[in-house]
Design a protein around this motif. Structure first.
Motif, PDB file in Angstrom:
ATOM      1  N   HIS A 154       0.839  -1.210   0.000  1.00 48.15           N
ATOM      2  CA  HIS A 154       0.000   0.000   0.000  1.00 48.15           C
ATOM      3  C   HIS A 154       0.872   1.257   0.000  1.00 48.15           C
ATOM      4  O   HIS A 154       0.598   2.222  -0.733  1.00 48.15           O
ATOM      5  N   MET A 155       1.941   1.253   0.812  1.00 48.52           N
ATOM      6  CA  MET A 155       2.850   2.402   0.879  1.00 48.52           C
ATOM      7  C   MET A 155       3.527   2.621  -0.480  1.00 48.52           C
ATOM      8  O   MET A 155       3.639   3.753  -0.956  1.00 48.52           O
ATOM      9  N   LEU A 156       3.963   1.532  -1.116  1.00 46.50           N
ATOM     10  CA  LEU A 156       4.633   1.654  -2.417  1.00 46.50           C
ATOM     11  C   LEU A 156       3.676   2.180  -3.480  1.00 46.50           C
ATOM     12  O   LEU A 156       4.058   2.945  -4.358  1.00 46.50           O
ATOM     13  N   LYS A 157       2.402   1.789  -3.365  1.00 45.78           N
ATOM     14  CA  LYS A 157       1.418   2.179  -4.385  1.00 45.78           C
ATOM     15  C   LYS A 157       0.910   3.608  -4.176  1.00 45.78           C
ATOM     16  O   LYS A 157       0.790   4.381  -5.121  1.00 45.78           O
ATOM     17  N   THR A 158       0.608   3.957  -2.915  1.00 47.21           N
ATOM     18  CA  THR A 158      -0.072   5.247  -2.656  1.00 47.21           C
ATOM     19  C   THR A 158       0.825   6.289  -1.982  1.00 47.21           C
ATOM     20  O   THR A 158       0.487   7.471  -1.963  1.00 47.21           O
TER      21      THR A 158
END
Length: 791
Positions: free
Chosen positions: A781-785
């Motif tokens: 999630h951190m890498l995506k958003t």
């Protein structure tokens, strides 16, 4: 050598918005500061100032680097406190922008100003010579204008405006003080209305407003066009006006109209009807809750000029215009904008054209060189490139021809001719030899004020390049370099956001080995912010998803080995931190012999946000420091509490001072205010440590830990938070493991362990967390958003 301004104590006259924040920033910088205002009508005579100081702790963004600094500011009033001025070396007047009020105050305070003190007026545009006229003859050589931009802690620009009688040593001394002590970028302006920044900045906003009407664009569309799409701040044009205050905006425009009657653009120095209409209705922008924009619930609405009511904000760049703005070659970009029939493109060309025209026409009156104008707009208005740099990059001669054509055709906002120097065959105003000065008709090099010798890589203008130093060693992760003949080497990361990859780890270890052999010290410094956004998460996630737990464990072990290599290097390794220093970046500076922080350093061990715990030696280091601070038989747990909270809650400091209070920085670490001086100070620290016969610390073999009792106490705190729904089950899991590591594992309270024991605990718990599905969801999630997931 320039005359040094020694400031033991300063005074600020006026505890309004600007005065109180200038006093706050002087206090941030360690200057003993007295803040004055009118006596209160009743109660404590210093009541007005006391209230203003209390208010400083509530403002956002925070003017104080640490809230506790508020109590260091000394309150005073003009009736009973003027004797305090006699002990001040610098006095900054910052009352309301009224010439008569300022002059009345000068008459009152002048008898109390010490014979050596520098007296400066913080004004955004009043005449400095007119202010000086009421001062005694003896004080005039020590009087000048200084214009801090709001908010003073964060805005890099300070304009200095000498009066006719200002002594050159006083000017240079204050320039050096503002640069090093307060961390400012100083531009010397001439005594003309609104000086440089506001003269060009307000004009560029007026041009945008004029062309908004001409090309019939929505306010939100104009903001989409005049923000990051052209290298300007997100607040663009109309959001900026809302933040400044629409009444203030009208006042500034009126001041331009009143003080510049002969300006060829004078006809445009009036507020558009829709701006005046908003003010008449009491819609003053952000402070009144409505201006060009307003909020209803969570939705941001924008004023519709025709309907005179608010509608949902949807201003978007046309795809064709957005493509033009993405063009890398400025010459092609400007040709496309000028040649397009699209109203958005025509609007942008018109805004650039009129700002170039205005800047060139007025350069000789307002500034010594084109460099001063470009830096004023970059540092004071947040433009990524100044107007003259933009013009030069787009092709000086071609753009000049286009300007001349538009002026003759009556398309420009004024019919004034461009100055002759624009067409003297030049290709621009900036080059290696300096920047153009119309007054001298020559390229003028940068200031020779000795303070600038501290800036190895100052802010570079177009056409300027600074010698990058001799490369000593390089791999895909780092570059190690040194200046010719220097015994302190520098290592910089080459990764995006300076994240820590395998190549960075291997490169750092190699750089330390070379430094031990060939140099007296090593500085870890990045040419641009941030210092480091932490470990390379995508690489780590790749190993986990491929089921390569062995490879993952090896990466963690290598991270720890690098931190330990920094700590136990035989030469001092000094970290030079500015901007973000998160996760592994924070752990590297924790292991360095010393860290030099820029004031604006945002430091944190934030691994909990991605479902992990710090495992680059950070938790081990907290345990070591707690043991050292407690001493034999002391209360280790009491020393751990702040550090544990910082890590478990993934706190990030809002300044280098706060990094100290969160236990992420040491009392012995240095804080510097000018980011361009960071490398200079870090190298000086490394050299001083080496000169002092540096030895690394002895290995920590007897670390007293808080043990099982410490873990149980932390868990009680966590259970309360879990039951109160402040944290999730997974947060509880992560925080319990953090507590287990910093307390030295499930051993008796007061047990003695070594560093290897603590590092093994870090690795075990890190690898266990990394294999949990909820942690992998958080990382993905951190890498995506770019935002943490609470699961």
């Amino acid at each position: 050598m320039a005359n040094t301004l020694l400031v033991r104590r300063a005074a600020v006259l006026g505890a309004g918005v600007m005065g109180a924040q200038i006093a706050a920033h002087l206090t941030n910088a360690g200057v003993d500061t007295v803040l004055f205002d009118l006596p209160a009508r009743e109660g404590d005579p210093n009541g007005v100032v006391t209230k203003a100081i209390a208010n400083l702790t509530k403002l956002s963004p925070a003017p104080l680097a640490d809230k506790s600094l508020a109590e260091r500011i000394v309150p005073a009033n003009y009736d009973t406190g003027l004797e305090l001025l006699r002990g001040c070396d610098l006095i900054v007047e910052a009352i309301a922008e009224r010439m008569d009020w300022k002059q009345d105050l000068y008459r009152k305070v002048a008898p109390f100003v010490a014979d050596h003190a520098v007296f400066a007026s913080n004004t955004s545009g009043l005449g400095i010579n007119a202010l000086a006229d009421v001062l005694p003859e003896a004080l005039r050589p020590r009087f000048l204008g200084v214009h801090f931009f709001n908010p003073p802690r964060y805005m890099h620009l300070a304009e200095l405006i000498p009066a006719r009688a200002t002594n050159r040593d006083v000017l240079e001394g204050l320039e050096a003080f503002l640069t090093t002590t307060l961390g400012k970028g100083v531009v010397i302006a001439k005594d003309t209305p609104n000086f440089i920044g506001n003269r060009i900045g307000v004009f560029s906003m007026l041009a945008a407003m004029h062309h908004t009407q001409q090309f019939d664009l929505g306010f939100d569309t104009v903001d989409a066009l005049t923000g990051p799409a052209i290298g300007r701040p997100k607040s663009a044009t109309y959001r900026t006006a809302d933040v400044v205050g629409l009444d203030t905006m009208i006042h500034v425009i009126k001041t331009m109209a009143d003080t510049l009657p002969n300006d060829p653009w004078h006809a445009h120095f009036k507020a558009p009807a829709w701006l005046s209409g908003l003010v008449e209705k009491g819609a003053l922008g952000q402070k009144s809750g409505a201006g060009f924009y307003t909020k209803r619930g969570k939705e941001i609405l924008v004023l519709d000029r025709e309907a005179r009511d608010y509608r949902p904000s949807a201003g978007e760049l046309d795809t064709e215009v957005a493509a033009m703005l993405k063009e890398r070659d400025p010459a092609k970009k400007f040709a496309a904008l000028r040649g397009s029939q699209h109203p958005q493109a025509q609007f942008l060309w018109a805004c650039f054209r009129d700002t170039f025209h205005y800047s060139a026409y007025h350069l000789a009156d307002i500034a010594e060189t084109a460099r001063d104008v470009d830096f004023a707009m970059r540092w004071g208005y947040g433009w990524s490139v100044g107007p003259f740099e933009t013009w030069q990059a787009a092709g000086w001669k071609q753009v000049a021809e286009w300007l001349a054509e538009d002026i003759v055709a009556g398309k420009a906002m004024s019919t004034a001719s461009l100055p002759d120097w624009v067409f003297d065959g030049r290709n621009g105003v900036h080059g290696q030899g300096g920047s153009y000065s119309p007054a001298r008709d020559a390229q003028v090099p940068r200031s020779d004020n000795p303070v600038y010798a501290r800036q190895r890589f100052p802010d570079a203008l177009l056409g300027e390049a600074f010698e990058p130093g001799r490369t000593v060693y390089e791999n895909d992760g780092v570059r190690m370099w040194a200046d010719e003949g220097d015994d302190i080497a520098v290592v910089s990361f080459k990764t995006k956001m300076h994240t820590v990859s395998d190549k960075v780890l291997d490169g750092l270890q190699e750089a330390i080995a070379i430094a031990e052999r060939d140099f007296r010290g090593l500085v870890i410094w990045q040419p641009k912010e941030p210092f480091s956004a932490g470990a390379d998460l995508s690489g780590a996630l790749g190993l986990l998803q491929a089921g390569d737990v062995k490879g993952f464990e090896a990466m963690v072990a290598n991270f720890q080995a690098t931190s330990q290599r920094i700590k136990y290097a035989l030469v001092p390794v000094v970290a030079a931190v500015r901007g973000l220093a998160l996760g592994g970046g924070c752990e590297f500076q924790m292991h360095s012999a010393r860290t030099v922080f820029a004031l604006e350093s945002y430091v944190g061990l934030v691994e909990a946000g991605v479902g992990l715990l710090p495992a680059g030696g950070g938790l081990k280091e907290f345990a070591v420091r707690a043991s050292d601070a407690a001493g034999p038989g002391g209360d280790v747990f009491a020393q751990l509490k702040t550090a544990f909270e910082s890590v478990a809650m993934a706190k990030v400091s809002t300044s280098a001072f706060e990094a100290r209070s969160l236990k992420l920085a040491r009392e012995s670490d240095r804080i510097t205010f000018n980011t361009h001086e960071l490398l200079h100070v870090a190298r000086a620290e490394a050299r001083a440590l080496a000169e002092g016969g540096y030895r690394p610390p002895l290995p920590a073999r007897r670390i007293q830990v808080a043990g099982d009792v410490g873990i149980a106490t932390f868990k009680m705190m966590l259970v309360n938070m879990l039951e109160g729904r402040f944290i999730s089950e997974h947060d509880y899991e992560i925080a319990t493991r953090i507590a287990t590591v910093v307390c030295g594992g499930d051993v008796d309270r007061g047990s003695v362990v070594d560093e290897e024991w603590l590092l093994r605990l870090e690795r075990e718990h890190f690898v266990a967390l990394a294999q949990m599905p909820k942690t992998q969801e958080r990382i993905a999630h951190m890498l995506k958003t770019g935002k943490p997931l609470r699961n």
